[in-house]
Design a protein around this motif. Structure first.
Motif, PDB file in Angstrom:
ATOM      1  N   UNK A 247       0.829  -1.205   0.000  1.00 54.57           N
ATOM      2  CA  UNK A 247       0.000   0.000   0.000  1.00 54.57           C
ATOM      3  C   UNK A 247       0.863   1.255   0.000  1.00 54.57           C
ATOM      4  N   UNK A 248       0.255   2.368  -0.394  1.00 48.53           N
ATOM      5  CA  UNK A 248       0.991   3.631  -0.439  1.00 48.53           C
ATOM      6  C   UNK A 248       1.114   4.204   0.977  1.00 48.53           C
ATOM      7  N   UNK A 249       1.910   5.271   1.095  1.00 52.13           N
ATOM      8  CA  UNK A 249       2.207   5.838   2.406  1.00 52.13           C
ATOM      9  C   UNK A 249       0.954   6.331   3.133  1.00 52.13           C
ATOM     10  N   UNK A 250       0.062   6.980   2.427  1.00 46.24           N
ATOM     11  CA  UNK A 250      -1.131   7.523   3.065  1.00 46.24           C
ATOM     12  C   UNK A 250      -2.018   6.410   3.619  1.00 46.24           C
ATOM     13  N   UNK A 251      -2.180   5.351   2.819  1.00 49.76           N
ATOM     14  CA  UNK A 251      -3.013   4.227   3.270  1.00 49.76           C
ATOM     15  C   UNK A 251      -2.374   3.540   4.470  1.00 49.76           C
ATOM     16  N   UNK A 252      -1.049   3.370   4.405  1.00 53.32           N
ATOM     17  CA  UNK A 252      -0.348   2.738   5.521  1.00 53.32           C
ATOM     18  C   UNK A 252      -0.455   3.597   6.776  1.00 53.32           C
ATOM     19  N   UNK A 253      -0.325   4.885   6.613  1.00 54.87           N
ATOM     20  CA  UNK A 253      -0.467   5.807   7.749  1.00 54.87           C
ATOM     21  C   UNK A 253      -1.831   5.633   8.417  1.00 54.87           C
ATOM     22  N   UNK A 254      -2.882   5.672   7.620  1.00 53.66           N
ATOM     23  CA  UNK A 254      -4.239   5.566   8.167  1.00 53.66           C
ATOM     24  C   UNK A 254      -4.464   4.220   8.834  1.00 53.66           C
ATOM     25  N   UNK A 255      -3.958   3.169   8.195  1.00 49.12           N
ATOM     26  CA  UNK A 255      -4.150   1.826   8.751  1.00 49.12           C
ATOM     27  C   UNK A 255      -3.410   1.681  10.083  1.00 49.12           C
ATOM     28  N   UNK A 256      -2.205   2.260  10.153  1.00 53.53           N
ATOM     29  CA  UNK A 256      -1.409   2.150  11.371  1.00 53.53           C
ATOM     30  C   UNK A 256      -2.073   2.897  12.527  1.00 53.53           C
ATOM     31  N   UNK A 257      -2.577   4.105  12.269  1.00 51.79           N
ATOM     32  CA  UNK A 257      -3.246   4.867  13.321  1.00 51.79           C
ATOM     33  C   UNK A 257      -4.528   4.182  13.777  1.00 51.79           C
ATOM     34  N   UNK A 258      -5.231   3.582  12.835  1.00 51.93           N
ATOM     35  CA  UNK A 258      -6.451   2.830  13.186  1.00 51.93           C
ATOM     36  C   UNK A 258      -6.109   1.619  14.048  1.00 51.93           C
ATOM     37  N   UNK A 259      -5.029   0.929  13.667  1.00 50.00           N
ATOM     38  CA  UNK A 259      -4.598  -0.251  14.426  1.00 50.00           C
ATOM     39  C   UNK A 259      -4.137   0.140  15.830  1.00 50.00           C
ATOM     40  N   UNK A 260      -3.405   1.248  15.935  1.00 49.26           N
ATOM     41  CA  UNK A 260      -2.937   1.738  17.235  1.00 49.26           C
ATOM     42  C   UNK A 260      -4.120   2.016  18.162  1.00 49.26           C
ATOM     43  N   UNK A 261      -5.131   2.673  17.620  1.00 52.57           N
ATOM     44  CA  UNK A 261      -6.313   3.007  18.420  1.00 52.57           C
ATOM     45  C   UNK A 261      -7.083   1.763  18.822  1.00 52.57           C
ATOM     46  N   UNK A 262      -7.249   0.849  17.877  1.00 52.62           N
ATOM     47  CA  UNK A 262      -8.004  -0.377  18.146  1.00 52.62           C
ATOM     48  C   UNK A 262      -7.296  -1.253  19.176  1.00 52.62           C
ATOM     49  N   UNK A 263      -5.964  -1.295  19.109  1.00 51.27           N
ATOM     50  CA  UNK A 263      -5.193  -2.149  20.010  1.00 51.27           C
ATOM     51  C   UNK A 263      -5.053  -1.544  21.400  1.00 51.27           C
ATOM     52  N   UNK A 264      -5.330  -0.233  21.534  1.00 50.72           N
ATOM     53  CA  UNK A 264      -5.137   0.482  22.800  1.00 50.72           C
ATOM     54  C   UNK A 264      -3.701   0.304  23.299  1.00 50.72           C
ATOM     55  N   UNK A 265      -2.770   0.425  22.353  1.00 49.75           N
ATOM     56  CA  UNK A 265      -1.351   0.228  22.642  1.00 49.75           C
ATOM     57  C   UNK A 265      -0.617   1.559  22.603  1.00 49.75           C
ATOM     58  N   UNK A 267       2.482   1.863  21.297  1.00 54.33           N
ATOM     59  CA  UNK A 267       3.222   1.867  20.036  1.00 54.33           C
ATOM     60  C   UNK A 267       2.630   0.799  19.132  1.00 54.33           C
ATOM     61  N   UNK A 268       2.524   1.104  17.838  1.00 50.23           N
ATOM     62  CA  UNK A 268       2.003   0.129  16.875  1.00 50.23           C
ATOM     63  C   UNK A 268       2.983  -0.034  15.719  1.00 50.23           C
ATOM     64  N   UNK A 269       3.021  -1.247  15.199  1.00 48.05           N
ATOM     65  CA  UNK A 269       3.861  -1.583  14.054  1.00 48.05           C
ATOM     66  C   UNK A 269       3.003  -2.298  13.022  1.00 48.05           C
ATOM     67  N   UNK A 270       2.963  -1.756  11.807  1.00 49.87           N
ATOM     68  CA  UNK A 270       2.202  -2.370  10.722  1.00 49.87           C
ATOM     69  C   UNK A 270       3.116  -2.467   9.515  1.00 49.87           C
ATOM     70  N   UNK A 271       3.062  -3.584   8.808  1.00 51.24           N
ATOM     71  CA  UNK A 271       3.937  -3.787   7.650  1.00 51.24           C
ATOM     72  C   UNK A 271       3.145  -4.311   6.464  1.00 51.24           C
ATOM     73  N   UNK A 272       3.741  -4.184   5.294  1.00 51.28           N
ATOM     74  CA  UNK A 272       3.187  -4.809   4.097  1.00 51.28           C
ATOM     75  C   UNK A 272       4.320  -4.989   3.098  1.00 51.28           C
ATOM     76  N   UNK A 273       4.096  -5.819   2.106  1.00 49.18           N
ATOM     77  CA  UNK A 273       5.149  -6.057   1.123  1.00 49.18           C
ATOM     78  C   UNK A 273       4.650  -6.880  -0.042  1.00 49.18           C
ATOM     79  N   UNK A 274       5.484  -6.932  -1.072  1.00 46.51           N
ATOM     80  CA  UNK A 274       5.162  -7.749  -2.234  1.00 46.51           C
ATOM     81  C   UNK A 274       6.458  -8.133  -2.929  1.00 46.51           C
ATOM     82  N   UNK A 275       6.411  -9.276  -3.603  1.00 46.59           N
ATOM     83  CA  UNK A 275       7.542  -9.717  -4.412  1.00 46.59           C
ATOM     84  C   UNK A 275       7.325  -9.253  -5.851  1.00 46.59           C
TER      85      UNK A 275
END
Length: 329
Positions: A247-265, A267-275
């Protein structure tokens, strides 16, 4: 010091016993031991193997060890040392013959090998510097520092340097500073601590929790953290394994902030990749409630190596962020 190594065991030959070669070479490297040769054979009590004026390490199953020593006792000399009631070390004319059970912990060899008293020993752990560049820098340092010797253990962007040179072991001297300066931003540790241990320590010291969304690294990241300390799970607020398309930077940013909030953590770490075209395009984000930092990498190797490099990249940057004085990055 240089050694020839023998393993006499049908179990090792047949794959019934797994000898930890990586651990053995690591122990040797940290003690500046050179391995001249490595020979694996079935156990035959009458096989000759002792050579005059050679340092030897002999492994075999514990049940066969005493008989092997007794059969060769006339060639071993009278100077014998027993280490932890497991390893027998014979010294003849200044050369060692070490007998060790395969079942023993290889770390015990640290109590057998002796370091020179007139040498300064130090270690550095690096990330991100290609192996040949490491060697080039070390060879330059060899020209500048008297008695300089080194060993390197390189593993998918991580590099352990074990170095010795003429000096006093208890002092931090100009040469140690020179070595550290040569590798600058690549150094993440100058002691026994590795990246997972550093992350665990920093989270514990700061009382912070971590949430991880892992995918392309196939669980290797979480596994490395948990292996470092069985109590590490107390710092893991949430772990999910979720397929995330590249995913692009903006999508990753939004997903990471959403994950951080949902996890109530904290610090959050989210990754993605492709070959793509024989390479792993890898992107990951580290976030707290104030900021998100995004990192992009491309690794070209076989898939297993790519996964290891991706995992190591995440560990390095996470440790670096946690070490900063301000947790808002």
């Amino acid at each position: 010091m240089e050694y020839k190594v023998f393993i006499f065991s049908k179990d090792v030959l047949d794959g019934q016993f797994k000898f930890d070669f990586n651990k053995f070479y690591k122990v040797c490297a940290y003690n500046m031991i050179d391995i001249q040769s490595f020979d694996i054979k079935d156990f035959v009590l009458d096989r000759p193997f002792i050579e005059k004026d050679k340092n030897l390490i002999v492994f075999c199953n514990n049940d066969n060890l005493d008989n092997l020593i007794i059969r060769n006792i006339e060639h071993l000399g009278n100077k014998k040392t027993i280490v932890e009631e497991q390893i027998a070390v014979f010294n003849q004319n200044g050369y060692n013959i070490i007998f060790m059970p395969l079942e023993s912990d290889l770390e015990l060899l640290n109590k057998v090998f002796t370091k020179s008293q007139d040498k300064k020993y130090c270690e550095f752990h690096l990330f991100g510097l290609p192996q040949q560049q490491v060697i080039n820098k070390l060879e330059q340092l060899r020209q500048e520092i008297p008695g300089f010797k080194y060993k390197i253990i390189y593993d998918n962007l991580l590099c352990d340097l074990i170095i010795c040179y003429n000096g006093q072991s208890t002092l931090i001297d100009d040469n140690q500073v020179k070595i550290a300066t040569a590798f600058k931003q690549y150094v993440y540790s100058e002691n026994y601590m590795y990246l997972p241990e550093i992350i665990r320590k920093m989270l514990a010291l700061r009382g912070k929790s971590l949430a991880i969304c892992e995918n392309i690294t196939k669980g290797e990241l979480v596994n490395s953290l948990l292996e470092s300390d069985e109590e590490f799970e107390t710092n893991l607020k949430k772990v999910v394994f979720e397929k995330v398309d590249y995913i692009d930077n903006e999508t990753l940013y939004n997903k990471t902030m959403e994950f951080l909030k949902d996890a109530k953590s904290d610090i959050a770490l989210v990754m993605s990749g492709r070959y793509k075209d024989g390479a792993l395009e890898f992107v990951f984000a580290i976030a707290d409630t104030f900021e998100v930092h995004i990192f992009k990498n491309s690794f070209k190797a076989d898939k297993c190596a790519c996964i290891e490099m991706a995992k190591n990249a995440v560990l390095f940057h996470l440790a670096k962020k946690l070490r900063q004085n301000d947790l808002s990055f």
